[in-house]
Scaffold this motif. Structure first.
Motif, PDB file in Angstrom:
ATOM      1  N   LYS A 189      72.692  -3.176  29.234  1.00  9.87           N
ATOM      2  CA  LYS A 189      71.779  -2.537  30.186  1.00  9.87           C
ATOM      3  C   LYS A 189      71.848  -3.233  31.538  1.00  9.87           C
ATOM      4  N   TYR A 190      72.110  -4.550  31.493  1.00 14.41           N
ATOM      5  CA  TYR A 190      72.099  -5.356  32.715  1.00 14.41           C
ATOM      6  C   TYR A 190      73.458  -5.397  33.393  1.00 14.41           C
ATOM      7  N   TYR A 191      74.510  -5.276  32.590  1.00 12.23           N
ATOM      8  CA  TYR A 191      75.866  -5.341  33.151  1.00 12.23           C
ATOM      9  C   TYR A 191      76.775  -4.585  32.189  1.00 12.23           C
ATOM     10  N   ASP A 192      77.308  -3.452  32.636  1.00  9.45           N
ATOM     11  CA  ASP A 192      78.018  -2.576  31.701  1.00  9.45           C
ATOM     12  C   ASP A 192      79.504  -2.885  31.517  1.00  9.45           C
ATOM     13  N   LYS A 193      80.012  -3.931  32.155  1.00  6.38           N
ATOM     14  CA  LYS A 193      81.445  -4.226  32.048  1.00  6.38           C
ATOM     15  C   LYS A 193      81.744  -5.387  31.095  1.00  6.38           C
ATOM     16  N   ILE A 194      80.821  -5.683  30.178  1.00  7.61           N
ATOM     17  CA  ILE A 194      81.036  -6.782  29.227  1.00  7.61           C
ATOM     18  C   ILE A 194      82.167  -6.405  28.278  1.00  7.61           C
ATOM     19  N   VAL A 195      83.178  -7.272  28.179  1.00  5.09           N
ATOM     20  CA  VAL A 195      84.325  -7.014  27.315  1.00  5.09           C
ATOM     21  C   VAL A 195      83.979  -7.351  25.866  1.00  5.09           C
ATOM     22  N   SER A 196      83.528  -8.578  25.649  1.00  7.72           N
ATOM     23  CA  SER A 196      83.167  -8.990  24.291  1.00  7.72           C
ATOM     24  C   SER A 196      82.233 -10.182  24.341  1.00  7.72           C
ATOM     25  N   SER A 197      81.659 -10.480  23.190  1.00  8.41           N
ATOM     26  CA  SER A 197      80.818 -11.669  23.112  1.00  8.41           C
ATOM     27  C   SER A 197      81.092 -12.387  21.797  1.00  8.41           C
ATOM     28  N   ASP A 198      81.103 -13.700  21.868  1.00 10.36           N
ATOM     29  CA  ASP A 198      81.271 -14.536  20.683  1.00 10.36           C
ATOM     30  C   ASP A 198      79.985 -15.326  20.502  1.00 10.36           C
ATOM     31  N   VAL A 199      79.428 -15.271  19.303  1.00  7.27           N
ATOM     32  CA  VAL A 199      78.206 -16.013  19.013  1.00  7.27           C
ATOM     33  C   VAL A 199      78.538 -17.043  17.935  1.00  7.27           C
ATOM     34  N   PHE A 200      78.338 -18.309  18.271  1.00  8.76           N
ATOM     35  CA  PHE A 200      78.613 -19.390  17.328  1.00  8.76           C
ATOM     36  C   PHE A 200      77.287 -19.942  16.822  1.00  8.76           C
ATOM     37  N   LEU A 201      77.135 -20.008  15.519  1.00  9.65           N
ATOM     38  CA  LEU A 201      75.919 -20.542  14.907  1.00  9.65           C
ATOM     39  C   LEU A 201      76.266 -21.836  14.191  1.00  9.65           C
ATOM     40  N   LYS A 202      75.560 -22.900  14.524  1.00  9.66           N
ATOM     41  CA  LYS A 202      75.835 -24.198  13.901  1.00  9.66           C
ATOM     42  C   LYS A 202      74.524 -24.842  13.471  1.00  9.66           C
ATOM     43  N   LYS A 245      82.315  -5.570  21.823  1.00  5.49           N
ATOM     44  CA  LYS A 245      82.660  -6.218  20.559  1.00  5.49           C
ATOM     45  C   LYS A 245      81.855  -7.510  20.429  1.00  5.49           C
ATOM     46  N   VAL A 246      81.142  -7.653  19.318  1.00  2.00           N
ATOM     47  CA  VAL A 246      80.347  -8.860  19.065  1.00  2.00           C
ATOM     48  C   VAL A 246      80.941  -9.594  17.870  1.00  2.00           C
ATOM     49  N   ASN A 247      81.386 -10.823  18.096  1.00  2.10           N
ATOM     50  CA  ASN A 247      81.925 -11.647  17.010  1.00  2.10           C
ATOM     51  C   ASN A 247      80.918 -12.734  16.678  1.00  2.10           C
ATOM     52  N   VAL A 248      80.538 -12.810  15.417  1.00  3.58           N
ATOM     53  CA  VAL A 248      79.589 -13.842  14.993  1.00  3.58           C
ATOM     54  C   VAL A 248      80.344 -14.869  14.154  1.00  3.58           C
ATOM     55  N   HIS A 249      80.281 -16.121  14.566  1.00  3.83           N
ATOM     56  CA  HIS A 249      80.958 -17.205  13.850  1.00  3.83           C
ATOM     57  C   HIS A 249      79.910 -18.177  13.328  1.00  3.83           C
TER      58      HIS A 249
END
Length: 100
Positions: A29-42, A2-6
């Motif tokens: 590809k590098y690590y298959d156990k990633i749960v989620s990622s949050d990307v904050f743009l400011k 899950k990728v959340n972009v803020h």
């Protein structure tokens, strides 16, 4: 994953969101156990050209990684942040492999 972009205080366009999601999904590809990622743009209010801040938080079981980059464009920031995360994830994977 899950990728959340803020986007803080501005509207982000679809092309940038797609670019971010595509780049974040490559990390699996590098690590298959990633749960989620949050990307904050400011956008920092300065006279500097490098005023775009990209902060990426990735959650993996038992840990989280946070990488912050300041660049001229969000695309460049996302690239640099994901390259740093690739190195962190590879290190983590090797560490787990050595302890297993």
């Amino acid at each position: 994953m899950k990728v959340n972009v803020h986007a803080v205080n501005f509207n982000v366009d679809k092309k940038l969101v797609d670019h971010i999601e595509e780049r974040m999904n490559k990390l699996e590809k590098y690590y298959d156990k990633i749960v989620s990622s949050d990307v904050f743009l400011k956008v920092e209010q300065t006279s500097e050209k490098e005023n775009k801040i990209v902060e990426v938080k990735i959650i993996v079981p038992g840990d989280e990684f946070i990488v912050k980059k300041t660049c001229k464009s969000f695309e460049e920031g996302v690239e640099l942040a994901s390259e740093s995360l690739e190195r962190l994830l590879v290190k983590r994977k090797e560490k787990i492999r050595t302890h297993a």
